[in-house]
Design a protein around this motif. Structure first.
Motif, PDB file in Angstrom:
ATOM      1  N   LEU A 168       0.828  -1.210   0.000  1.00 24.52           N
ATOM      2  CA  LEU A 168       0.000   0.000   0.000  1.00 24.52           C
ATOM      3  C   LEU A 168       0.858   1.254   0.000  1.00 24.52           C
ATOM      4  N   GLU A 169       1.981   1.189   0.733  1.00 23.83           N
ATOM      5  CA  GLU A 169       2.883   2.349   0.797  1.00 23.83           C
ATOM      6  C   GLU A 169       3.536   2.624  -0.547  1.00 23.83           C
ATOM      7  N   LYS A 170       3.739   1.568  -1.368  1.00 20.61           N
ATOM      8  CA  LYS A 170       4.339   1.761  -2.698  1.00 20.61           C
ATOM      9  C   LYS A 170       3.431   2.554  -3.620  1.00 20.61           C
ATOM     10  N   ASN A 171       2.130   2.507  -3.313  1.00 21.93           N
ATOM     11  CA  ASN A 171       1.141   3.219  -4.124  1.00 21.93           C
ATOM     12  C   ASN A 171       1.216   2.807  -5.606  1.00 21.93           C
ATOM     13  N   GLY A 172       1.372   1.494  -5.804  1.00 23.88           N
ATOM     14  CA  GLY A 172       1.464   0.974  -7.172  1.00 23.88           C
ATOM     15  C   GLY A 172       0.209   0.234  -7.600  1.00 23.88           C
ATOM     16  N   ILE A 173       0.404  -0.864  -8.326  1.00 23.20           N
ATOM     17  CA  ILE A 173      -0.727  -1.631  -8.855  1.00 23.20           C
ATOM     18  C   ILE A 173      -1.594  -2.182  -7.734  1.00 23.20           C
ATOM     19  N   TYR A 174      -0.953  -2.759  -6.702  1.00 22.14           N
ATOM     20  CA  TYR A 174      -1.708  -3.349  -5.593  1.00 22.14           C
ATOM     21  C   TYR A 174      -2.557  -2.295  -4.894  1.00 22.14           C
ATOM     22  N   ALA A 175      -1.949  -1.156  -4.618  1.00 22.88           N
ATOM     23  CA  ALA A 175      -2.677  -0.076  -3.936  1.00 22.88           C
ATOM     24  C   ALA A 175      -3.864   0.389  -4.789  1.00 22.88           C
ATOM     25  N   SER A 176      -3.658   0.456  -6.088  1.00 22.31           N
ATOM     26  CA  SER A 176      -4.742   0.865  -6.987  1.00 22.31           C
ATOM     27  C   SER A 176      -5.894  -0.148  -6.954  1.00 22.31           C
ATOM     28  N   LEU A 177      -5.559  -1.434  -7.009  1.00 19.27           N
ATOM     29  CA  LEU A 177      -6.589  -2.478  -6.947  1.00 19.27           C
ATOM     30  C   LEU A 177      -7.307  -2.449  -5.601  1.00 19.27           C
ATOM     31  N   TRP A 178      -6.538  -2.244  -4.527  1.00 17.28           N
ATOM     32  CA  TRP A 178      -7.113  -2.201  -3.186  1.00 17.28           C
ATOM     33  C   TRP A 178      -8.111  -1.050  -3.053  1.00 17.28           C
ATOM     34  N   ASN A 179      -7.701   0.129  -3.486  1.00 15.43           N
ATOM     35  CA  ASN A 179      -8.572   1.302  -3.386  1.00 15.43           C
ATOM     36  C   ASN A 179      -9.847   1.131  -4.229  1.00 15.43           C
ATOM     37  N   THR A 180      -9.677   0.558  -5.419  1.00 15.22           N
ATOM     38  CA  THR A 180     -10.840   0.332  -6.285  1.00 15.22           C
ATOM     39  C   THR A 180     -11.833  -0.629  -5.643  1.00 15.22           C
ATOM     40  N   GLN A 181     -11.323  -1.730  -5.058  1.00 19.74           N
ATOM     41  CA  GLN A 181     -12.199  -2.711  -4.441  1.00 19.74           C
ATOM     42  C   GLN A 181     -12.859  -2.138  -3.184  1.00 19.74           C
ATOM     43  N   CYS A 182     -12.129  -1.345  -2.422  1.00 20.42           N
ATOM     44  CA  CYS A 182     -12.701  -0.724  -1.215  1.00 20.42           C
ATOM     45  C   CYS A 182     -13.854   0.201  -1.595  1.00 20.42           C
ATOM     46  N   GLU A 183     -13.659   0.982  -2.646  1.00 19.51           N
ATOM     47  CA  GLU A 183     -14.710   1.899  -3.091  1.00 19.51           C
ATOM     48  C   GLU A 183     -15.962   1.129  -3.536  1.00 19.51           C
ATOM     49  N   MET A 184     -15.738   0.035  -4.273  1.00 21.31           N
ATOM     50  CA  MET A 184     -16.861  -0.744  -4.774  1.00 21.31           C
ATOM     51  C   MET A 184     -17.620  -1.432  -3.640  1.00 21.31           C
ATOM     52  N   GLU A 185     -16.900  -1.934  -2.626  1.00 19.71           N
ATOM     53  CA  GLU A 185     -17.548  -2.651  -1.542  1.00 19.71           C
ATOM     54  C   GLU A 185     -18.207  -1.712  -0.540  1.00 19.71           C
ATOM     55  N   ASN A 186     -17.806  -0.434  -0.569  1.00 16.34           N
ATOM     56  CA  ASN A 186     -18.404   0.551   0.340  1.00 16.34           C
ATOM     57  C   ASN A 186     -19.622   1.239  -0.275  1.00 16.34           C
ATOM     58  N   ILE A 187     -19.843   0.988  -1.579  1.00 17.44           N
ATOM     59  CA  ILE A 187     -20.995   1.630  -2.243  1.00 17.44           C
ATOM     60  C   ILE A 187     -22.291   1.064  -1.665  1.00 17.44           C
TER      61      ILE A 187
END
Length: 450
Positions: free
Chosen positions: A431-450
């Motif tokens: 998550l600290e790298k703010n790379g592909i994993y962080a992008s996927l994580w943020n996208t999934q968090c947004e979708m699951e919080n909708i």
């Protein structure tokens, strides 16, 4: 076609040898009556096998096309039948119907060509057989008129003229059925002649650190799936493989379980090359659980005992409790509860829990979960993941998942992207790298919080 191999070996070949010997035997006997008639009849006999050989070259190519089309029609029919519900949902049944009609018309045309070929070849063989017999009759009458044979000899040659050609004619009647079997057998023998990959003979090592070094793999030469990946799964660790669909996650699991072979690079388990480990030993120590684990028609007990044939009921109830399926099973009649084909009388979540219970019966060293919580209810997913995390305390666990919330507790997470290992590390570090994993994580968090 395969069934007709019996005709080839059981009828055609014996008739072939009989058809070779019978005319020679008759020739010797007729020579004692009249040599001229015997020679003329014998000369005509080979015309039937010559015509058979001429037809065989054409028939073999035609029948090969016939069986190709027959197989294509069968595949299309089975696919449409299995996917009928999906076709109805998307109202695509009319399109598939027209496609099926096209395949049927192609099969009808090739069938008519085969029937025409058979009719023509039978006509040729009949012409030769009856023509030869007629010629024998004419020669015997001429020999009688010339005074070379008496009436008894003439009648005997006339009667034997047909017998000269009957064995060959019968051979021709078996020929077309035999050719069907031969055409089908070509495909069977081609399959049997395929070279198998070299089988290892070493045992699965006790120290089973798994190492992928510069591994490449492609289903098609022009489209590589894995590109020089490096992955380390230490013994007793919890390793996660994540990434978008099509990045090579399941291919990775397929290689490790020897379903996908012909890879490049080096894969070792405890320092032993994967190719050197016997498949039997690998399967005894590695358990693979996918989102499509197959359940067989029978009972709960039957399916669980596939992992451990001698398992006691107490052990089966223990694994069912661990996946929180024991209560439901007891309500439905216990371990003797009947399952339909593919356990269609269970929900998707219950099937996956049962698949996990069956896997736990093995008590293996390595467990690979390939999207094992895909397409099931949240409660079942949570229960399964709780057991996966519990298993990871004592076993080597490799978890392939599209849902990143399931891999947060992994010792190491490998992020696959376009066939490469793009990132690796623990959840917080990625998550600290703010790379592909962080992008996927943020996208999934947004979708699951909708």
């Amino acid at each position: 076609g395969v069934d007709q191999l019996e005709t080839y070996f059981g009828a055609y070949l014996p008739q072939f040898f009989y058809a070779m010997l019978a005319p020679l035997t008759l020739f010797v006997y007729v020579c004692t009556i009249n040599v001229t008639s015997a020679v003329i009849l014998l000369i005509c006999v080979p015309l039937i096998p010559v015509s058979i050989a001429a037809v065989q070259t054409w028939a073999k190519k035609l029948l090969s096309k016939y069986w190709d089309q027959y197989t294509a029609l069968g595949d299309t029919f089975l696919e449409n039948l299995q996917g009928l519900t999906t076709l109805k949902i998307y109202q695509a049944d009319e399109y598939k119907n027209s496609q099926m009609n096209e395949e049927s018309e192609k099969f009808r045309k090739i069938t008519m060509k085969v029937l025409t070929m058979q009719l023509n070849s039978i006509s040729i063989m009949d012409f030769v057989a009856y023509g030869g017999a007629a010629l024998g009759l004419i020669v015997s009458v001429l020999q009688f008129r010339s005074g070379h044979i008496d009436m008894a000899g003439c009648l005997l040659i006339i009667l034997l003229s047909a017998d000269f050609f009957i064995p060959m004619r019968q051979l021709g009647s078996f020929f077309h059925i035999a050719m069907n079997g031969m055409a089908a057998s070509d495909k069977i023998f081609h399959f049997l002649d395929m070279k198998e990959s070299e089988k290892g003979n070493q045992e699965f090592p006790d120290n089973h650190n798994i190492s992928f070094r510069n591994v490449q793999f492609a289903y098609e030469a022009q489209r590589p799936i894995l590109k020089n990946i490096n992955v380390e799964c230490p013994m007793g660790s919890f390793t996660a493989i994540v990434g978008e669909s099509g990045c090579g996650k399941s291919t990775f699991a397929g290689i490790l379980t020897k379903k996908n072979e012909n890879f490049g690079g080096s894969i070792t388990i405890g320092g032993v090359r994967l190719s050197d480990i016997s498949e039997k030993s690998l399967m005894e120590n590695v358990t693979y659980i996918s989102h499509q684990s197959y359940m067989f028609k029978g009972t709960i007990r039957d399916n669980l005992r596939m992992s451990d044939p001698d398992a006691a009921d107490d052990k089966m109830w223990e694994v069912l409790r661990s996946v929180k399926l024991d209560g439901y099973i007891k309500e439905q009649g216990g371990l003797d509860m009947k399952l339909n084909e593919q356990a269609s009388n269970l929900s998707g979540g219950q099937r996956q829990r049962l698949a996990l219970a069956r896997a736990l019966m093995r008590d293996n060293s390595v467990y690979i979960f390939d999207e094992a919580t895909s397409n099931i209810d949240v409660e079942s997913e949570d229960d399964i993941m709780a057991e996966v995390h519990n298993l990871a305390r004592t076993k080597t666990v490799i978890l392939i998942s599209h849902r990143l919330a399931n891999v947060v507790k992994a010792d190491n997470i490998y992020v696959f992207s376009d066939g490469y290992v793009a990132e690796c590390g623990k959840h917080e570090a990625l998550l600290e790298k703010n790379g592909i994993y962080a992008s996927l994580w943020n996208t999934q968090c947004e979708m699951e919080n909708i």
